[in-house]
Design a protein around this motif. Structure first.
Motif, PDB file in Angstrom:
ATOM      1  N   SER A  24       0.844  -1.195   0.000  1.00 40.52           N
ATOM      2  CA  SER A  24       0.000   0.000   0.000  1.00 40.52           C
ATOM      3  C   SER A  24       0.875   1.239   0.000  1.00 40.52           C
ATOM      4  O   SER A  24       1.975   1.233   0.577  1.00 40.52           O
ATOM      5  CB  SER A  24      -0.917   0.023   1.223  1.00 40.52           C
ATOM      6  OG  SER A  24      -1.772  -1.099   1.250  1.00 40.52           O
ATOM      7  N   ALA A  26       0.537   5.567   0.584  1.00 36.62           N
ATOM      8  CA  ALA A  26      -0.234   6.763   0.936  1.00 36.62           C
ATOM      9  C   ALA A  26       0.645   7.987   0.707  1.00 36.62           C
ATOM     10  O   ALA A  26       1.854   7.938   0.939  1.00 36.62           O
ATOM     11  CB  ALA A  26      -0.693   6.699   2.389  1.00 36.62           C
ATOM     12  N   LEU A  38      -4.503   7.620  -1.233  1.00 35.48           N
ATOM     13  CA  LEU A  38      -3.925   6.299  -1.446  1.00 35.48           C
ATOM     14  C   LEU A  38      -3.770   6.050  -2.937  1.00 35.48           C
ATOM     15  O   LEU A  38      -4.638   6.429  -3.728  1.00 35.48           O
ATOM     16  CB  LEU A  38      -4.801   5.206  -0.844  1.00 35.48           C
ATOM     17  CG  LEU A  38      -4.944   5.201   0.677  1.00 35.48           C
ATOM     18  CD1 LEU A  38      -5.943   4.135   1.106  1.00 35.48           C
ATOM     19  CD2 LEU A  38      -3.602   4.941   1.357  1.00 35.48           C
ATOM     20  N   GLN A  40      -4.339   4.127  -6.038  1.00 38.22           N
ATOM     21  CA  GLN A  40      -5.376   3.167  -6.406  1.00 38.22           C
ATOM     22  C   GLN A  40      -5.369   2.834  -7.896  1.00 38.22           C
ATOM     23  O   GLN A  40      -6.181   2.031  -8.348  1.00 38.22           O
ATOM     24  CB  GLN A  40      -6.763   3.709  -6.027  1.00 38.22           C
ATOM     25  CG  GLN A  40      -6.966   3.910  -4.527  1.00 38.22           C
ATOM     26  CD  GLN A  40      -8.341   4.426  -4.192  1.00 38.22           C
ATOM     27  OE1 GLN A  40      -8.835   5.331  -4.861  1.00 38.22           O
ATOM     28  NE2 GLN A  40      -8.975   3.856  -3.191  1.00 38.22           N
ATOM     29  N   ASP A  53      -6.939  -0.284  -2.832  1.00 39.64           N
ATOM     30  CA  ASP A  53      -6.002   0.459  -1.983  1.00 39.64           C
ATOM     31  C   ASP A  53      -4.650  -0.227  -1.872  1.00 39.64           C
ATOM     32  O   ASP A  53      -3.726   0.333  -1.278  1.00 39.64           O
ATOM     33  CB  ASP A  53      -6.574   0.627  -0.573  1.00 39.64           C
ATOM     34  CG  ASP A  53      -7.763   1.576  -0.554  1.00 39.64           C
ATOM     35  OD1 ASP A  53      -7.972   2.276  -1.558  1.00 39.64           O
ATOM     36  OD2 ASP A  53      -8.479   1.599   0.462  1.00 39.64           O
ATOM     37  N   GLN A  54      -4.536  -1.416  -2.409  1.00 41.35           N
ATOM     38  CA  GLN A  54      -3.281  -2.148  -2.297  1.00 41.35           C
ATOM     39  C   GLN A  54      -3.053  -2.951  -3.570  1.00 41.35           C
ATOM     40  O   GLN A  54      -3.960  -3.170  -4.361  1.00 41.35           O
ATOM     41  CB  GLN A  54      -3.305  -3.077  -1.082  1.00 41.35           C
ATOM     42  CG  GLN A  54      -4.523  -3.976  -1.005  1.00 41.35           C
ATOM     43  CD  GLN A  54      -4.637  -4.700   0.317  1.00 41.35           C
ATOM     44  OE1 GLN A  54      -3.876  -4.473   1.241  1.00 41.35           O
ATOM     45  NE2 GLN A  54      -5.584  -5.616   0.400  1.00 41.35           N
ATOM     46  N   ASN A 459      -9.788   1.236   8.294  1.00 45.08           N
ATOM     47  CA  ASN A 459      -8.697   1.185   7.316  1.00 45.08           C
ATOM     48  C   ASN A 459      -7.487   0.433   7.858  1.00 45.08           C
ATOM     49  O   ASN A 459      -6.340   0.830   7.659  1.00 45.08           O
ATOM     50  CB  ASN A 459      -8.267   2.596   6.888  1.00 45.08           C
ATOM     51  CG  ASN A 459      -9.409   3.431   6.370  1.00 45.08           C
ATOM     52  OD1 ASN A 459     -10.171   2.990   5.520  1.00 45.08           O
ATOM     53  ND2 ASN A 459      -9.546   4.641   6.901  1.00 45.08           N
ATOM     54  N   ARG A 461      -6.161  -2.213   6.926  1.00 44.86           N
ATOM     55  CA  ARG A 461      -5.276  -2.726   5.884  1.00 44.86           C
ATOM     56  C   ARG A 461      -4.258  -1.682   5.434  1.00 44.86           C
ATOM     57  O   ARG A 461      -3.130  -2.021   5.081  1.00 44.86           O
ATOM     58  CB  ARG A 461      -6.092  -3.201   4.674  1.00 44.86           C
ATOM     59  CG  ARG A 461      -6.951  -4.418   4.937  1.00 44.86           C
ATOM     60  CD  ARG A 461      -7.708  -4.827   3.678  1.00 44.86           C
ATOM     61  NE  ARG A 461      -8.610  -5.926   3.967  1.00 44.86           N
ATOM     62  CZ  ARG A 461      -8.247  -7.206   4.005  1.00 44.86           C
ATOM     63  NH1 ARG A 461      -6.993  -7.526   3.778  1.00 44.86           N
ATOM     64  NH2 ARG A 461      -9.126  -8.158   4.272  1.00 44.86           N
ATOM     65  N   SER A 462      -4.664  -0.423   5.427  1.00 46.79           N
ATOM     66  CA  SER A 462      -3.752   0.632   4.981  1.00 46.79           C
ATOM     67  C   SER A 462      -3.163   1.417   6.144  1.00 46.79           C
ATOM     68  O   SER A 462      -2.532   2.459   5.931  1.00 46.79           O
ATOM     69  CB  SER A 462      -4.483   1.585   4.026  1.00 46.79           C
ATOM     70  OG  SER A 462      -5.603   2.182   4.666  1.00 46.79           O
ATOM     71  N   ALA A 465       0.770   2.070   5.904  1.00 45.75           N
ATOM     72  CA  ALA A 465       1.153   3.094   4.922  1.00 45.75           C
ATOM     73  C   ALA A 465       0.760   4.485   5.413  1.00 45.75           C
ATOM     74  O   ALA A 465       1.522   5.447   5.288  1.00 45.75           O
ATOM     75  CB  ALA A 465       0.504   2.797   3.576  1.00 45.75           C
ATOM     76  N   ARG A 466      -0.444   4.595   5.983  1.00 37.11           N
ATOM     77  CA  ARG A 466      -0.897   5.886   6.509  1.00 37.11           C
ATOM     78  C   ARG A 466      -0.007   6.339   7.668  1.00 37.11           C
ATOM     79  O   ARG A 466       0.303   7.527   7.817  1.00 37.11           O
ATOM     80  CB  ARG A 466      -2.345   5.780   6.972  1.00 37.11           C
ATOM     81  CG  ARG A 466      -3.346   5.558   5.835  1.00 37.11           C
ATOM     82  CD  ARG A 466      -4.736   5.255   6.393  1.00 37.11           C
ATOM     83  NE  ARG A 466      -5.721   4.942   5.374  1.00 37.11           N
ATOM     84  CZ  ARG A 466      -6.501   5.819   4.764  1.00 37.11           C
ATOM     85  NH1 ARG A 466      -6.417   7.103   5.100  1.00 37.11           N
ATOM     86  NH2 ARG A 466      -7.368   5.449   3.847  1.00 37.11           N
TER      87      ARG A 466
END
Length: 644
Positions: A24, A26, A38, A40, A53-54, A459, A461-462, A465-466
């Motif tokens: 991912s 961001a 993100l 995408q 998103d990934q 979120n 999963r992300s 990255a965030r």
């Protein structure tokens, strides 16, 4: 809509979560840091899908000599007519694998060495766990699914790691190094990321702004693995390490995002919480103590732990399950597209929903098995295999149990320091599992055997990255870090009678005294505070002929590590517990030679003693060495890691 903010004195920050199974990204600009975006627009990605998103961390080389490739979602577009080799998956694990110690840590035996203790006949197979940059080694593992059906699932043994094994052998055939695959994948991620930024903002504004990248790594990675990651990122085009990009641990990224995302929460100053980052390949855990709330500041409470028990091992266990039901021949005869469809429906219809689908608990789950004939005994009808809830639970439980054990160990480690865990923060791809969340909530922890609050951010999963993005925007929120292991170097020490050292003593001709070889100087102790604001000084002493021969003022010193709870005093006491991390080169040719101490022994032999220091700092997860003589800095010492 294209943003048109003045870029003067501002920069882009990009957080990259390079995961074992998915990646991912961001990004945001410091002029509007709250506008987090993100990536995408992955090639062949499914727009509007949660997976947009990934991108899958996969590569398939269509022309290996020139390294022409398909990657990410492109890899899944397999047609039955294609004869290319299977995709390369889990290659991230090979960076860590190539620095795996030759012998297991006796204090916490690797899951790879665990065996089922039921006395049944075992079969074995060779499984890769360690490579060099261009070579492959194997060790033997227990095939857990060779057990009788009623014994399967009783313990998680980190099974065959099939995609990593296949990738390692494929790379050996292709003569491509694991670090090169990571480079190729990251270069593609970087290209799409750059295009996404240029598509989102005014192109002139983009060109006038600088870009800072923050790449995440598992907390349990060795220093050799980190060095390989730096090499891959630099080759992929991310720029120079510590100038254009930095590394940050996945748990720290998770903490940065989760504490900001979950508001309000009950965490207060001086509270300790555990980050459980359950990803595709690894599960990382680390405990932080909140030292300030505004701005948020954390200290590591106890050093991080983790293991290879991520969600990819659910896929491994599912494949062994389905082979046990349908037979190896049925699975082996499947067309690539059919097998891909089977694994896709397993992931989307079963793995991602287990624990969050009450109807399925009664009616079961369906997995697509194209081309397999109807059979009541194997629960196949109209191309679908029906899985009962208890069968899915048997796939999940050994891995979930291992994660719970890791959390329990962290809780006890925190309590031994006199603190109390206030909450568990669950993040990562596997961290979004409702079943894992439920099991963690139901578990009792610590000496008082109490339930703990478990927080799971939106979120999830992300989240990594965030969090990496926030790390680049706001700086590190972690002020004190702890060493994951012992670090030190070898020296020769004075011989002492009656200590049992006689077999290892020798006569020092220059100093005319008995000494003992392979004494360990452990400068950094396990769990010791060491980080950006803390440093440790390693002292070295060399005896040279006088006058000093040309070239003798360049010293190569091995940095050694030990993962035991109590490290040996001498390497020869437990040689398999001490491993080389890297070789540090100290060049003292610029030091005026009049500063060196000179001596003569009783035979008139002249010699000089050269003493110098290496100052070690853990800067953004990577060891940094400064060379000092007589308190004066003579530049940064160079390092060469085992895998270089």
């Amino acid at each position: 809509m294209v943003a048109t903010v003045d870029p003067s004195k501002h920069r882009f920050v990009v957080g990259v979560d390079f995961g074992t199974t998915f990646t991912s990204v961001a990004f945001a600009h410091t002029a509007s840091p709250e506008e987090v975006k993100l990536v995408q627009t992955w090639p062949n990605g499914r727009a509007g899908n949660a997976s947009a998103d990934q991108v899958p961390s996969e590569i398939r080389y269509t022309n290996p000599p020139t390294r022409v490739k398909k990657w990410g979602y492109e890899v899944s577009k397999i047609t039955n007519s294609e004869t290319s080799s299977e995709p390369l998956r889990w290659f991230k694990l090979l960076l860590q694998g190539q620095s795996t110690p030759a012998a297991p840590d006796r204090d916490s035996m690797s899951l790879r060495t665990l065996v089922l203790r039921h006395g049944h006949q075992r079969t074995t197979e060779h499984v890769l766990i360690r490579t060099s940059e261009n070579a492959v080694d194997t060790v033997t593992l227990l095939d857990e699914w060779a057990q009788p059906r009623d014994m399967r699932g009783s313990i998680f043994t980190t099974p065959t790691i099939t995609p990593a094994q296949k990738t390692a052998y494929a790379l050996q055939e292709l003569e491509i190094a694991p670090v090169t695959v990571v480079e190729d994948f990251l270069s593609s991620v970087l290209k799409i990321t750059t295009e996404s930024i240029e598509r989102t903002y005014d192109i002139q504004w983009v060109r006038e702004s600088t870009v800072e990248y923050v790449l995440t790594i598992p907390a349990i990675w060795t220093d050799s693995a980190k060095a390989l990651m730096v090499k891959a990122a630099e080759r992929a085009g991310f720029g120079a390490h510590r100038v254009d990009f930095n590394l940050v641990s996945e748990p720290e990224s998770a903490a940065a995002y989760t504490l900001k995302a979950i508001q309000p929460n009950d965490l207060n100053k001086n509270d300790t919480f555990i980050i459980c980052d359950a990803g595709g390949g690894t599960v990382d855990l680390i405990s932080y103590k909140i030292t300030d709330l505004n701005p948020l500041k954390l200290d590591e409470s106890v050093s991080g732990t983790g293991d290879l028990c991520g969600s990819v091992f659910l896929d491994e266990r599912f494949e062994k399950y389905i082979r046990g039901v349908l037979g190896d021949k049925v699975i082996d005869d499947m067309k690539p597209r059919s097998k891909y469809e089977m694994m896709r429906t397993w992931e989307e219809k079963v793995k991602f929903t287990f624990g969050n689908n009450e109807d399925a608990e009664d009616d079961g789950y369906e997995v697509n098995v194209p081309g397999v004939p109807d059979n009541d005994e194997t629960n196949v009808e109209d191309g679908f295999h029906s899985m009962q809830n208890d069968a899915v639970q048997k796939i999940f439980d050994p891995i979930v149990n291992r994660i719970i054990d890791l959390v329990k160990q962290q809780v006890l480690a925190v309590e031994r320091k006199g603190d109390r865990v206030a909450a568990i923060l669950l993040v990562g791809g596997f961290g979004s599992s409702e079943y894992l969340l439920k099991r963690l909530k139901e578990t009792r922890y610590g000496m008082a055997s109490v339930e703990l609050q478990v927080l799971q951010p939106m979120n999830a999963r992300s989240a990594i990255a965030r969090g990496a993005l926030l790390r680049g925007l706001d700086g590190s929120i972690v002020k004190k870090r702890r060493a994951r292991r012992f670090y030190g170097s070898l020296s020769n020490t004075h011989f002492q009678e009656g200590r049992g050292w006689d077999e290892h003593k020798y006569w020092d001709i220059k100093k005319e005294e008995w000494k003992v070889r392979e004494h360990m100087n452990w400068y950094i102790k396990k769990d010791m505070v060491v980080g950006n604001t803390e440093s440790v000084t390693l002292h070295f002493c060399r005896t040279l002929d006088d006058p000093i021969p040309a070239g003798r003022l360049i010293f190569h010193n091995d940095l050694l590590e030990c993962n035991l709870q109590e490290a040996p005093e001498f390497k020869w006491e437990d040689p398999y517990a001490v491993h080389r991390v890297c070789t540090v080169t100290a060049d003292l040719t610029d030091v005026p030679q009049y500063k060196f101490r000179r001596f003569s022994n009783s035979s008139g032999q002249k010699y000089c003693v050269v003493s110098f220091d290496l100052r070690v700092t853990l800067v953004d997860e990577v060891l940094k060495f400064d060379l000092l003589y007589d308190g004066e800095v003579y530049g940064e010492a160079t390092t060469r890691f085992e895998a270089d």
